[in-house]
Design an enzyme around this catalytic site. Structure first.
Site, mmCIF file in Angstrom:
data_model
loop_
_atom_site.group_PDB
_atom_site.id
_atom_site.type_symbol
_atom_site.label_atom_id
_atom_site.label_comp_id
_atom_site.label_asym_id
_atom_site.label_seq_id
_atom_site.Cartn_x
_atom_site.Cartn_y
_atom_site.Cartn_z
ATOM 1 C CD GLU A 151 -2.870 -0.929 2.394
ATOM 2 O OE1 GLU A 151 -3.001 0.055 3.087
ATOM 3 O OE2 GLU A 151 -3.707 -1.784 2.596
ATOM 4 C CG ASP A 181 -3.395 3.253 2.429
ATOM 5 O OD1 ASP A 181 -4.523 3.490 2.437
ATOM 6 O OD2 ASP A 181 -2.611 2.873 3.270
ATOM 7 C CD GLU A 238 -8.064 3.811 4.693
ATOM 8 O OE1 GLU A 238 -7.335 2.690 4.597
ATOM 9 O OE2 GLU A 238 -8.028 4.827 4.918
HETATM 10 P P1 C2E Z 1 -3.640 3.515 7.213
HETATM 11 O O1 C2E Z 1 -2.808 2.637 6.186
HETATM 12 O O2 C2E Z 1 -4.615 4.249 6.289
HETATM 13 O O3 C2E Z 1 -4.345 2.407 8.235
HETATM 14 C C1 C2E Z 1 -5.594 2.327 8.705
HETATM 15 C C2 C2E Z 1 -5.758 2.906 10.099
HETATM 16 O O4 C2E Z 1 -6.954 3.104 10.283
HETATM 17 C C3 C2E Z 1 -5.060 2.203 11.082
HETATM 18 O O5 C2E Z 1 -4.643 3.060 12.183
HETATM 19 C C4 C2E Z 1 -6.372 1.437 11.515
HETATM 20 O O6 C2E Z 1 -6.232 1.038 12.887
HETATM 21 C C5 C2E Z 1 -7.262 2.307 11.673
HETATM 22 N N1 C2E Z 1 -8.651 1.835 11.524
HETATM 23 C C6 C2E Z 1 -8.888 0.943 10.892
HETATM 24 N N2 C2E Z 1 -10.228 0.514 10.707
HETATM 25 C C7 C2E Z 1 -10.845 1.744 11.559
HETATM 26 C C8 C2E Z 1 -12.269 1.961 12.014
HETATM 27 O O7 C2E Z 1 -12.965 1.264 11.718
HETATM 28 N N3 C2E Z 1 -12.279 3.103 12.705
HETATM 29 C C9 C2E Z 1 -11.157 4.070 12.843
HETATM 30 N N4 C2E Z 1 -11.466 5.115 13.746
HETATM 31 N N5 C2E Z 1 -10.010 3.705 12.777
HETATM 32 C C10 C2E Z 1 -9.614 2.543 12.000
HETATM 33 P P2 C2E Z 1 -3.202 2.854 12.751
HETATM 34 O O8 C2E Z 1 -2.733 1.483 12.968
HETATM 35 O O9 C2E Z 1 -3.078 3.750 13.706
HETATM 36 O O10 C2E Z 1 -2.253 3.012 11.343
HETATM 37 C C11 C2E Z 1 -2.200 4.509 10.941
HETATM 38 C C12 C2E Z 1 -1.670 4.778 10.003
HETATM 39 O O11 C2E Z 1 -0.072 4.645 10.256
HETATM 40 C C13 C2E Z 1 -1.741 3.814 8.876
HETATM 41 O O12 C2E Z 1 -2.933 4.490 8.028
HETATM 42 C C14 C2E Z 1 -0.625 3.633 7.808
HETATM 43 O O13 C2E Z 1 -0.442 4.689 6.936
HETATM 44 C C15 C2E Z 1 0.796 4.042 8.954
HETATM 45 N N6 C2E Z 1 1.261 2.625 9.263
HETATM 46 C C16 C2E Z 1 0.748 1.653 10.084
HETATM 47 N N7 C2E Z 1 1.648 0.593 10.194
HETATM 48 C C17 C2E Z 1 2.644 0.863 9.221
HETATM 49 C C18 C2E Z 1 4.009 0.158 9.196
HETATM 50 O O14 C2E Z 1 4.223 -0.848 9.260
HETATM 51 N N8 C2E Z 1 4.822 1.068 7.989
HETATM 52 C C19 C2E Z 1 4.664 2.358 7.579
HETATM 53 N N9 C2E Z 1 5.301 2.813 6.794
HETATM 54 N N10 C2E Z 1 3.170 2.862 7.866
HETATM 55 C C20 C2E Z 1 2.522 2.318 8.809
HETATM 56 MG MG MG Z 2 -2.801 1.312 4.723
HETATM 57 MG MG MG Z 3 -5.466 3.703 4.349
HETATM 58 MG MG MG Z 4 -6.493 6.278 5.634
#
Ligand code: C2E
Ligand code: MG
Ligand code: MG
Ligand code: MG
Length: 292
Positions: A151, A181, A238
């Site tokens: 992504e 994404d 998402e």
């Molecule tokens: P993203 O890729 O857009 O990931 C989706 C985020 O939305 C995730 O937060 C997820 O927990 C959250 N989310 C999913 N479903 C729901 C929902 O129904 N309601 C709400 N309120 N939130 C939901 P997370 O885990 O805090 O990740 C945030 C961002 O951090 C991700 O956005 C991604 O861009 C980044 N990220 C996460 N893991 C990695 C990684 O391993 N490497 C890199 N480079 N970036 C990461």
């Molecule tokens: Mg993502």
């Molecule tokens: Mg996303």
């Molecule tokens: Mg997003």
């Protein structure tokens, strides 16, 4: 004491915008940076997995890998607290490798119908070795390239579109899929769709969250779904948090969804247990939203 006087005068000569709050923030920032370096050495960056569900059948078709910092004192820490600092200090590459290696090593034992999506930061898309690094992680874990989705966010494409295109082409040549994404949040979203060969479009949560209450958000999601259908690119939605939103996006023709309605991100061990409890046939990997 001359040294003390000098220190005092430096202190008073400090620009006024550098207040105590900012000083505390800087200390916290550098502590987190040191903590990340320490955490990397001790394998504290681990994958959580969020289910991705076929909106028509309810089957689990994949998981998105989301990094967590398994800090011994503070417990699992969310990416917003450490990813930006890791990016700023050039640590995001190592951090990602730790998370992805761990994720693929666990996911290789799961049902072969399940795809794994990983996130790549904008700064990683300036690393000309990125594709080779990912291929090495596949080789190390034995996870098939065809089941990996990378992504990338729209903002990743701003720095150097030519290098991005080179990296993306190498990934695709290996059989790895590519998702755009947070679609709709960047500039020239439509231009990016044409510039690079995306296999999936992920509609950003900000449009989905207000879909049920805001007709304009609903119109945007429907328009993106229509556009994607014309381009023959499947859409993943998402941030689905309730049944109303689920029904709406399924009605717009979106194929896959993820969000708290289907389940919050869980550890690899929890995924293993969940898949086992749903028996062995891939078609049995159904998520019933009311139990999630
Ligand atoms: P993203 O890729 O857009 O990931 C989706 C985020 O939305 C995730 O937060 C997820 O927990 C959250 N989310 C999913 N479903 C729901 C929902 O129904 N309601 C709400 N309120 N939130 C939901 P997370 O885990 O805090 O990740 C945030 C961002 O951090 C991700 O956005 C991604 O861009 C980044 N990220 C996460 N893991 C990695 C990684 O391993 N490497 C890199 N480079 N970036 C990461
Ligand atoms: Mg993502
Ligand atoms: Mg996303
Ligand atoms: Mg997003």
């Amino acid at each position: 004491d001359i040294a003390l006087d000098r220190a005092k005068s430096t202190r008073s000569a400090r620009p006024i915008w550098f207040d105590q709050g900012m000083e505390r923030a800087l200390i916290a920032h550098s502590e987190i940076e040191q903590g990340i370096r320490h955490g990397l050495e001790h394998g504290q960056f681990i994958p959580y997995f969020e289910a991705q569900v076929d909106l028509l059948t309810g089957n689990i078709v994949g998981f998105e890998v989301l990094a967590r910092w398994d800090h011994p004192l503070s417990g699992p820490i969310e990416p917003s607290r450490f990813i930006p600092i890791a990016e700023e200090h050039g640590l995001i590459g190592r951090l990602s490798e730790q998370v992805i290696l761990n994720a693929l090593a666990q996911a290789v034992a799961w049902d072969p119908s399940i795809k794994i999506s990983v996130n790549i930061s904008p700064t990683q898309l300036t690393d000309s070795w990125l594709a080779q690094r990912i291929v090495r992680l596949l080789a190390e874990t034995g996870f098939p390239a065809e089941r990996l989705v990378v992504e990338i966010t729209e903002s990743s494409l701003f720095a150097d579109l030519d290098l991005a295109r080179t990296i993306v082409t190498s990934l695709k040549n290996q059989g790895i899929r590519l998702a755009l994404d947070d679609f709709g949040t960047g500039f020239s979203s439509l231009a990016h769709l044409r510039a690079l060969p995306f296999d999936v479009i992920k509609i950003d949560r900000s449009f989905v969250a207000t879909l049920a209450t805001d007709p304009e958000s609903a119109a945007i999601v429907r328009a993106v779904a229509t556009l994607a259908e014309a381009l023959k690119v499947p859409v993943t939605v998402e941030g689905i948090e309730d049944a109303t939103t689920h029904a709406a996006v399924a009605g717009f023709g979106c194929s896959v969804g993820q969000g708290w309605y289907f389940g919050k991100p869980i550890s690899g061990d929890q995924v293993t247990a969940m898949l086992r409890s749903r028996h062995v046939a891939p078609s049995a990997h159904k998520l019933s939203a009311h139990t999630a």
